[in-house]
Design a protein around this motif. Structure first.
Motif, PDB file in Angstrom:
ATOM      1  N   HIS A  75      -4.774  -7.275   4.824  1.00 33.36           N
ATOM      2  CA  HIS A  75      -5.949  -6.787   5.537  1.00 33.36           C
ATOM      3  C   HIS A  75      -6.717  -7.970   6.127  1.00 33.36           C
ATOM      4  O   HIS A  75      -7.064  -8.904   5.414  1.00 33.36           O
ATOM      5  CB  HIS A  75      -6.844  -5.988   4.583  1.00 33.36           C
ATOM      6  CG  HIS A  75      -7.803  -5.117   5.280  1.00 33.36           C
ATOM      7  ND1 HIS A  75      -9.108  -5.488   5.520  1.00 33.36           N
ATOM      8  CD2 HIS A  75      -7.655  -3.888   5.818  1.00 33.36           C
ATOM      9  CE1 HIS A  75      -9.714  -4.519   6.163  1.00 33.36           C
ATOM     10  NE2 HIS A  75      -8.858  -3.529   6.359  1.00 33.36           N
ATOM     11  N   ALA A  76      -6.942  -7.910   7.437  1.00 34.08           N
ATOM     12  CA  ALA A  76      -7.694  -8.965   8.119  1.00 34.08           C
ATOM     13  C   ALA A  76      -8.400  -8.370   9.325  1.00 34.08           C
ATOM     14  O   ALA A  76      -7.799  -7.578  10.071  1.00 34.08           O
ATOM     15  CB  ALA A  76      -6.757 -10.087   8.570  1.00 34.08           C
ATOM     16  N   ASP A  77      -9.663  -8.702   9.503  1.00 38.28           N
ATOM     17  CA  ASP A  77     -10.443  -8.232  10.653  1.00 38.28           C
ATOM     18  C   ASP A  77     -10.417  -6.710  10.788  1.00 38.28           C
ATOM     19  O   ASP A  77     -10.293  -6.173  11.888  1.00 38.28           O
ATOM     20  CB  ASP A  77      -9.948  -8.892  11.951  1.00 38.28           C
ATOM     21  CG  ASP A  77     -10.076 -10.403  11.901  1.00 38.28           C
ATOM     22  OD1 ASP A  77     -11.078 -10.894  11.342  1.00 38.28           O
ATOM     23  OD2 ASP A  77      -9.174 -11.091  12.411  1.00 38.28           O
ATOM     24  N   GLY A  78     -10.467  -6.022   9.641  1.00 40.58           N
ATOM     25  CA  GLY A  78     -10.549  -4.564   9.656  1.00 40.58           C
ATOM     26  C   GLY A  78      -9.230  -3.839   9.856  1.00 40.58           C
ATOM     27  O   GLY A  78      -9.216  -2.619  10.008  1.00 40.58           O
ATOM     28  N   ARG A  79      -8.114  -4.559   9.857  1.00 37.97           N
ATOM     29  CA  ARG A  79      -6.800  -3.933  10.070  1.00 37.97           C
ATOM     30  C   ARG A  79      -5.775  -4.507   9.095  1.00 37.97           C
ATOM     31  O   ARG A  79      -5.884  -5.648   8.655  1.00 37.97           O
ATOM     32  CB  ARG A  79      -6.305  -4.192  11.491  1.00 37.97           C
ATOM     33  CG  ARG A  79      -7.159  -3.578  12.554  1.00 37.97           C
ATOM     34  CD  ARG A  79      -6.557  -3.885  13.917  1.00 37.97           C
ATOM     35  NE  ARG A  79      -7.342  -3.275  14.958  1.00 37.97           N
ATOM     36  CZ  ARG A  79      -7.087  -2.090  15.498  1.00 37.97           C
ATOM     37  NH1 ARG A  79      -6.068  -1.388  15.079  1.00 37.97           N
ATOM     38  NH2 ARG A  79      -7.847  -1.602  16.448  1.00 37.97           N
ATOM     39  N   TRP A  80      -4.757  -3.698   8.825  1.00 40.49           N
ATOM     40  CA  TRP A  80      -3.625  -4.167   8.045  1.00 40.49           C
ATOM     41  C   TRP A  80      -2.614  -4.746   9.027  1.00 40.49           C
ATOM     42  O   TRP A  80      -2.112  -4.046   9.898  1.00 40.49           O
ATOM     43  CB  TRP A  80      -3.009  -3.027   7.238  1.00 40.49           C
ATOM     44  CG  TRP A  80      -3.888  -2.567   6.127  1.00 40.49           C
ATOM     45  CD1 TRP A  80      -4.753  -1.511   6.143  1.00 40.49           C
ATOM     46  CD2 TRP A  80      -4.018  -3.161   4.845  1.00 40.49           C
ATOM     47  NE1 TRP A  80      -5.407  -1.420   4.945  1.00 40.49           N
ATOM     48  CE2 TRP A  80      -4.969  -2.423   4.127  1.00 40.49           C
ATOM     49  CE3 TRP A  80      -3.415  -4.260   4.231  1.00 40.49           C
ATOM     50  CZ2 TRP A  80      -5.331  -2.734   2.817  1.00 40.49           C
ATOM     51  CZ3 TRP A  80      -3.773  -4.569   2.925  1.00 40.49           C
ATOM     52  CH2 TRP A  80      -4.719  -3.813   2.229  1.00 40.49           C
ATOM     53  N   ARG A  81      -2.303  -6.034   8.883  1.00 41.08           N
ATOM     54  CA  ARG A  81      -1.408  -6.748   9.797  1.00 41.08           C
ATOM     55  C   ARG A  81      -0.181  -7.278   9.058  1.00 41.08           C
ATOM     56  O   ARG A  81      -0.291  -7.805   7.942  1.00 41.08           O
ATOM     57  CB  ARG A  81      -2.139  -7.943  10.431  1.00 41.08           C
ATOM     58  CG  ARG A  81      -3.300  -7.556  11.302  1.00 41.08           C
ATOM     59  CD  ARG A  81      -2.815  -7.206  12.653  1.00 41.08           C
ATOM     60  NE  ARG A  81      -3.927  -6.890  13.550  1.00 41.08           N
ATOM     61  CZ  ARG A  81      -3.750  -6.349  14.721  1.00 41.08           C
ATOM     62  NH1 ARG A  81      -2.543  -6.057  15.153  1.00 41.08           N
ATOM     63  NH2 ARG A  81      -4.780  -6.082  15.479  1.00 41.08           N
ATOM     64  N   ASP A  82       0.981  -7.161   9.718  1.00 37.77           N
ATOM     65  CA  ASP A  82       2.227  -7.679   9.175  1.00 37.77           C
ATOM     66  C   ASP A  82       2.091  -9.187   8.973  1.00 37.77           C
ATOM     67  O   ASP A  82       1.606  -9.896   9.867  1.00 37.77           O
ATOM     68  CB  ASP A  82       3.380  -7.363  10.131  1.00 37.77           C
ATOM     69  CG  ASP A  82       4.719  -7.769   9.558  1.00 37.77           C
ATOM     70  OD1 ASP A  82       5.032  -8.973   9.608  1.00 37.77           O
ATOM     71  OD2 ASP A  82       5.450  -6.889   9.074  1.00 37.77           O
TER      72      ASP A  82
END
Length: 112
Positions: A75-82
């Motif tokens: 989770h980073a900047d409000g989103r789940w990123r690969d």
């Protein structure tokens, strides 16, 4: 992120997937079975394929396993990123589900 924040985010993520699958079943869009045990959610598709979404609390990650492969998200900047490609979780989940259901399916991130 604190452990409590991680648990809240992952709980809402899994619940959001379950709600969407329930809507599709109710609206007769696609027959996907969702089975959740703790932090693991297994989606079973027509034809027998599966997608597994699993929480990884020690790493504060979400793991996604599908026919296309396995992916890890933070989770980073409000989103789940690969963690490798930077791809957004909901987009990859939608693409994998569409491939395995043989029809266009879109999962949307729960409103926060």
């Amino acid at each position: 992120m604190s452990d409590a924040q991680y648990r809240a985010l992952t709980s809402e993520l899994l619940a959001g997937i379950e709600r969407q699958v329930d809507r599709w079943l109710q609206d007769d869009v696609v027959d996907i079975d969702a089975d959740r045990t703790g932090g693991l959610l297994e989606l079973s598709f027509p034809g027998g394929s599966k997608i597994v979404v699993n929480t990884q609390p020690p790493l504060q990650e979400i793991w996604l396993a599908a026919r296309r492969g396995g992916f890890h998200y933070r989770h980073a900047d409000g989103r789940w990123r690969d963690t490798k490609s930077g791809a957004e979780f909901w987009r990859t989940l939608s693409e994998c589900a569409s491939e395995q259901a043989a029809k266009q399916l879109t999962f949307d991130a729960p409103a926060t």
